[in-house]
Design an enzyme around this catalytic site. Sequence first.
Site, PDB file in Angstrom:
ATOM      1  N   LYS A   3       0.845  -1.209   0.000  1.00  0.00           N
ATOM      2  CA  LYS A   3       0.000   0.000   0.000  1.00  0.00           C
ATOM      3  C   LYS A   3       0.878   1.256   0.000  1.00  0.00           C
ATOM      4  CE  LYS A   3      -3.696  -2.528   2.334  1.00  0.00           C
ATOM      5  NZ  LYS A   3      -4.155  -3.046   3.623  1.00  0.00           N
ATOM      6  N   GLY A  61     -12.352  -5.464   5.619  1.00  0.00           N
ATOM      7  CA  GLY A  61     -13.744  -5.919   5.748  1.00  0.00           C
ATOM      8  C   GLY A  61     -14.476  -5.759   4.434  1.00  0.00           C
TER       9      GLY A  61
HETATM   10  N1  HSE Z   1      -5.535  -7.826   5.085  1.00  0.00           N
HETATM   11  C1  HSE Z   1      -5.779  -6.451   4.818  1.00  0.00           C
HETATM   12  C2  HSE Z   1      -5.798  -5.703   6.143  1.00  0.00           C
HETATM   13  C3  HSE Z   1      -7.079  -6.287   4.101  1.00  0.00           C
HETATM   14  O1  HSE Z   1      -5.866  -6.357   7.189  1.00  0.00           O
HETATM   15  O2  HSE Z   1      -5.700  -4.478   6.139  1.00  0.00           O
HETATM   16  C4  HSE Z   1      -7.315  -4.913   3.567  1.00  0.00           C
HETATM   17  O3  HSE Z   1      -6.371  -4.554   2.608  1.00  0.00           O
END
Ligand code: HSE
Length: 393
Positions: free
Chosen positions: A196, A294
């Site tokens: 990210k 979610g």
């Molecule tokens: N596994 C990721 C989290 C899902 O826990 O943020 C959302 O990108």
Amino acid sequence: MSKKLIIGMFGFGVVGQGLYDIIKTKKLNLEIKKFVIKNADKKRSLPAELFTTDADVILNDPEINTVVELIDDAEAAFEFTKRALTTGKNVVSANKKMIATHLEELAQIQQEHGTSLLYEGAVCGSIPIIRNLEEYYDNELLHSVSGIFNGSSNYILSKIFNEGQSYGDALKKAQELGFAETNPILDVGGYDPKYKLAIVASHAYGIYVDPEKILNLGINNLGDDDVRYAREKNFKIKLVPLAKEINNNKVVLYVLPKFISKDNILYNVENENNGVLVKAAFADEQFFFGKGAGGHPTGSAVLSDIAALRYDYRYEYKKHLDAEQVQYSTDYELNVYLRYSDEEFVNKLNFNSISERFYGEGFKYVIGKINLQEIIDKRDLINQPGTFIAEVV
Ligand code: HSE
């Protein structure tokens, strides 16, 4: 008048189902024509004729103008996305690994083929950070973008710090709630927030950085002593990705656990919530808060991208067009807490200076200044049971 979207969807897991629930409640000018799924035997909540295991059913259907890609497998997702974009279909994806790893090529393909790839749902769930970086901060000088980008690890840390739960129980719950990745080391090891971060850095600073080159250490080796140490100092521990411009147009990027004091806005970001803290030259500090994982929160971001495609919205990658190009750098000094067990361990790391040492029975740590590149070089040595590293500010 917006154009009608005929959608082919890859995947029908937590986010796919969440998106579908939302779409059902709306009157939008769109139709989901087909779902491609991996497991044909799994019981589905929709009629069987909507599902196929053959990707070509979507990719070769000229009527389908929009692909929504919500699968786990980053390489398969890349192949589907590439084929869709090169054959005139727009794509919405929530696959952070796929996007972070192939962003430069994907941006080029969009440019060449006049198609659009949107991925708000890939970064911090429901928080609309990518579109804000693209559209709102496009002329801002950003000092840093940081925060909490992973819902699962934040959920685990909240349960440990606020409710005294064990790491294992909290992780299990995060999995049951559908927050965690199929392989949860991606969450707790800081890989997911790193992907990210790489995407954010591209839109904030106009750089493509291979995620493999970005340091990520997570909370997988967090121990009771670290929690006790943090509590004694009135800190919480959070897993924090940072993109920061340092002098001479250089940007550092890394993901590390960090001790957070009460006056830090991230202190109260709990459970699966995420927070994005933008520090800008003119707008000053701004903070985005919302659910980071979610089905419904992420589904809402995916739907927003789908809706934007009705008007042919595209990212322009504006920061990449800036005259002053920035470079990725790892030449940066950090102040860290390092718990270790083996006596020799600290000697194997080149600290620039050490300000505190503690030797207790079964609990030893140092606090000191060390270069980011040195942590990258010794990453495997540090990422061991018995060792835990966190940034101290
Ligand atoms: N596994 C990721 C989290 C899902 O826990 O943020 C959302 O990108």
